[in-house]
Design a protein around this motif. Structure first.
Motif, short mmCIF file in Angstrom:
data_model
loop_
_atom_site.label_atom_id
_atom_site.label_comp_id
_atom_site.label_asym_id
_atom_site.label_seq_id
_atom_site.Cartn_x
_atom_site.Cartn_y
_atom_site.Cartn_z
N ASP A 77 -29.82 -73.52 -87.09
CA ASP A 77 -29.59 -74.40 -85.93
C ASP A 77 -30.64 -74.19 -84.84
O ASP A 77 -31.18 -73.10 -84.66
N ASP A 78 -30.88 -75.25 -84.06
CA ASP A 78 -31.69 -75.14 -82.85
C ASP A 78 -30.99 -74.28 -81.81
O ASP A 78 -29.76 -74.08 -81.88
N PRO A 79 -31.71 -73.77 -80.82
CA PRO A 79 -31.05 -73.05 -79.72
C PRO A 79 -29.98 -73.93 -79.07
O PRO A 79 -30.13 -75.16 -79.01
N LYS A 80 -28.92 -73.30 -78.60
CA LYS A 80 -27.82 -74.06 -77.99
C LYS A 80 -28.28 -74.89 -76.80
O LYS A 80 -27.75 -75.97 -76.54
N GLY A 81 -29.27 -74.40 -76.07
CA GLY A 81 -29.77 -75.12 -74.91
C GLY A 81 -30.93 -76.04 -75.20
O GLY A 81 -31.57 -76.56 -74.27
N GLY A 82 -31.21 -76.28 -76.48
CA GLY A 82 -32.34 -77.12 -76.85
C GLY A 82 -33.60 -76.30 -77.10
O GLY A 82 -33.66 -75.11 -76.78
N MET A 83 -34.60 -76.93 -77.66
CA MET A 83 -35.85 -76.24 -77.97
C MET A 83 -36.53 -75.73 -76.69
O MET A 83 -36.47 -76.40 -75.65
N PRO A 84 -37.16 -74.57 -76.77
CA PRO A 84 -37.81 -74.02 -75.57
C PRO A 84 -38.89 -74.95 -75.02
O PRO A 84 -39.64 -75.55 -75.78
N LYS A 85 -38.93 -75.07 -73.69
CA LYS A 85 -39.99 -75.84 -73.04
C LYS A 85 -41.20 -74.95 -72.76
O LYS A 85 -42.30 -75.44 -72.52
N SER A 86 -40.98 -73.64 -72.77
CA SER A 86 -42.07 -72.67 -72.63
C SER A 86 -41.65 -71.39 -73.34
O SER A 86 -40.47 -71.21 -73.67
N TYR A 87 -42.61 -70.51 -73.56
CA TYR A 87 -42.35 -69.26 -74.29
C TYR A 87 -42.78 -68.06 -73.45
O TYR A 87 -43.63 -68.17 -72.56
N ALA A 88 -42.17 -66.91 -73.74
CA ALA A 88 -42.45 -65.70 -72.96
C ALA A 88 -43.91 -65.29 -73.05
O ALA A 88 -44.51 -64.86 -72.06
N LEU A 89 -44.50 -65.41 -74.24
CA LEU A 89 -45.90 -65.04 -74.44
C LEU A 89 -46.73 -66.29 -74.73
O LEU A 89 -46.28 -67.20 -75.43
N SER A 90 -47.93 -66.31 -74.22
CA SER A 90 -48.79 -67.49 -74.40
C SER A 90 -49.56 -67.46 -75.70
O SER A 90 -50.05 -68.50 -76.16
N GLU A 91 -49.70 -66.27 -76.31
CA GLU A 91 -50.40 -66.19 -77.59
C GLU A 91 -49.94 -64.96 -78.36
O GLU A 91 -49.35 -64.04 -77.79
N LEU A 92 -50.22 -64.97 -79.65
CA LEU A 92 -49.85 -63.85 -80.52
C LEU A 92 -51.08 -62.99 -80.80
O LEU A 92 -52.21 -63.48 -80.79
N PRO A 93 -50.86 -61.70 -81.10
CA PRO A 93 -51.99 -60.86 -81.50
C PRO A 93 -52.64 -61.41 -82.76
O PRO A 93 -51.97 -62.01 -83.61
N LYS A 94 -53.94 -61.20 -82.88
CA LYS A 94 -54.67 -61.67 -84.05
C LYS A 94 -54.69 -60.58 -85.13
O LYS A 94 -55.19 -59.49 -84.90
N ILE A 95 -54.09 -60.88 -86.27
CA ILE A 95 -54.05 -59.94 -87.39
C ILE A 95 -54.59 -60.65 -88.62
O ILE A 95 -54.16 -61.78 -88.93
N GLU A 96 -55.51 -60.04 -89.34
CA GLU A 96 -56.15 -60.68 -90.48
C GLU A 96 -55.62 -60.20 -91.83
O GLU A 96 -55.58 -60.97 -92.78
N LYS A 97 -55.23 -58.91 -91.90
CA LYS A 97 -54.81 -58.35 -93.18
C LYS A 97 -53.58 -57.48 -92.99
O LYS A 97 -53.32 -56.96 -91.91
N TYR A 98 -52.82 -57.34 -94.09
CA TYR A 98 -51.71 -56.41 -94.12
C TYR A 98 -52.25 -55.02 -94.45
O TYR A 98 -53.41 -54.88 -94.87
#
Length: 399
Positions: free
Chosen positions: A9-30
């Motif tokens: 299900d979607d969040p009860k309050g609807g899809m987020p209009k913004s997120y806590a972090l603006s970007e994710l760390p860049k990872i290339e390999k496991y």
């Protein structure tokens, strides 16, 4: 082709209009050198909510622009559910372990066009693997996509349970300052014996992450680790689960669910554990006997049970694990952080691109291929099915 995608299900309050972090760390390999999923395209911004109905795993534009039909639903359980209506003529079905569409033998029998079942994540026990083999339906998953996410969750759960964080947090939320109440079940992790049932990608990573806590590390696995790894982490190998649980203060379960591991932690196994031990289970709920866990917590044989997995999922509202004492349950969120969602969404698209173009899918992603266990499936699973009883998921009622 028709692609059926079953998402939570979607969040009860609807899809987020913004997120806590603006970007994710860049990872290339496991850690083992395997590259992250590498689709040719991506129609979303990493860090977005993708695993729910409106997120659609970022697939709609890609699929529809190539002439395919995409059906996305969260209606997956009980008679007349939407997923059952569409499975009859679907070519591909996509489901997540966190909110599994149980592909039972009966459902597979009705799915005359079904060619492939994709797990958006890791762990394909929600598919009757024997029925998939018998009906020449390929089963694939995005191996390693969220393994490290789950390992982080394991460390969080171990420390939270041993330190009794949940109780302390509750006291603060209730306006209290009852320090004696807050610490009467709180211990240091340092010096404890920590053991994992299975030391694959998740289990081994959890051990590595726990080593800085100055604990004693143990493992059981069907495949013994290299001597260099045992020496690096000062690991003690055990020939059986019974041998390991006798000496461990904390046992973390990280093996796949299949007929050989179903109900592994029952009354008999738990009775062999150190009195007052803790269990952390981020593998599959059905590996632990539901009533045996609750009974052991009540008697004190177990000091705590932190589980991220249930059976079935969603768990019925009256599931005893919701109300048993000293638990740290979460609703199977360990592998669906926003970071992990980006990886398994990319992995699903990579798998689909290969399938449509007639190219080989990564061997590591394969669970069943051409009627046989293959790839990671041949390494981790046994023949048979673990979907029995999954119809209980229909007993969950949203509140």
């Amino acid at each position: 082709m028709k692609i059926l995608c079953v998402l939570y299900d979607d969040p009860k309050g609807g899809m987020p209009k913004s997120y806590a972090l603006s970007e994710l760390p860049k990872i290339e390999k496991y850690p083992d050198g395997m590259t992250l999923p590498s689709p040719k395209g991506r129609d979303y911004t990493p860090g977005q909510l993708l695993g729910c109905v409106s997120g659609e795993l970022g697939l709609r534009k890609f699929l529809e622009s190539n002439g395919h039909e995409l059906v996305v639903t969260n209606s997956k359980d009980g008679d007349g559910c939407e997923a059952d209506k569409h499975i009859v003529d679907a070519d591909i079905v996509i489901s997540q372990p966190f909110f599994p569409y149980y592909l039972t033998k009966e459902r597979i029998a009705k799915a005359k066009n079904l060619k492939m079942a994709i797990t958006a994540g890791i762990g394909s026990d929600h598919v009757d693997l024997q029925a998939a083999m018998d009906n020449k339906i390929d089963v694939v998953e995005v191996t390693y996509c969220n393994s490290r996410s789950v390992a982080e969750h394991i460390v969080m759960m171990i420390v939270s349970m041993v330190r009794d964080y949940h109780n302390q947090h509750r006291i603060v939320n209730e306006g209290g300052w009852n320090i004696a109440d807050a610490v009467q079940r709180s211990y240091d992790v340092e010096g404890m014996h920590i053991g994992t049932v299975a030391a694959g990608r998740i289990g081994l990573d959890a051990l590595r992450k726990m080593k800085p806590f100055d604990v004693h590390l143990h493992y059981f696995d069907r495949h013994k680790l290299p001597d260099s790894v045992e020496k690096e982490l000062n690991l003690t190998f055990h020939e059986s689960v019974e041998s390991m649980v006798k000496v461990c203060d904390v046992v973390t379960i990280n093996c796949p669910l299949h007929p050989e591991t179903e109900n592994l932690f029952d009354d008999a196994m738990i009775s062999k554990m150190k009195k007052g031990a803790y269990i952390v289970n981020t593998a599959r709920g059905k590996i632990c006997n539901r009533d045996a866990i609750a009974k052991a917590l009540k008697s004190g044989q177990l000091s705590g049970y932190a589980g991220d997995v249930w059976f079935p999922q969603p768990a019925p509202n009256d599931h005893v694990w919701r109300t048993m004492p000293h638990h740290g349950m979460t609703p199977h969120t360990s592998g669906t952080s926003l970071t992990a969602q980006s990886r398994y969404a990319d992995g699903v698209r990579e798998i689909l691109e290969c399938f449509f173009e007639g190219k080989e899918i990564r061997n590591q992603y394969l669970i069943v291929k051409d009627g046989q266990l293959a790839g990671m499936g041949a390494h981790s699973y046994s023949k048979g099915s673990a979907t029995g009883g999954s119809e209980e998921a229909a007993k969950y009622k949203k509140k």
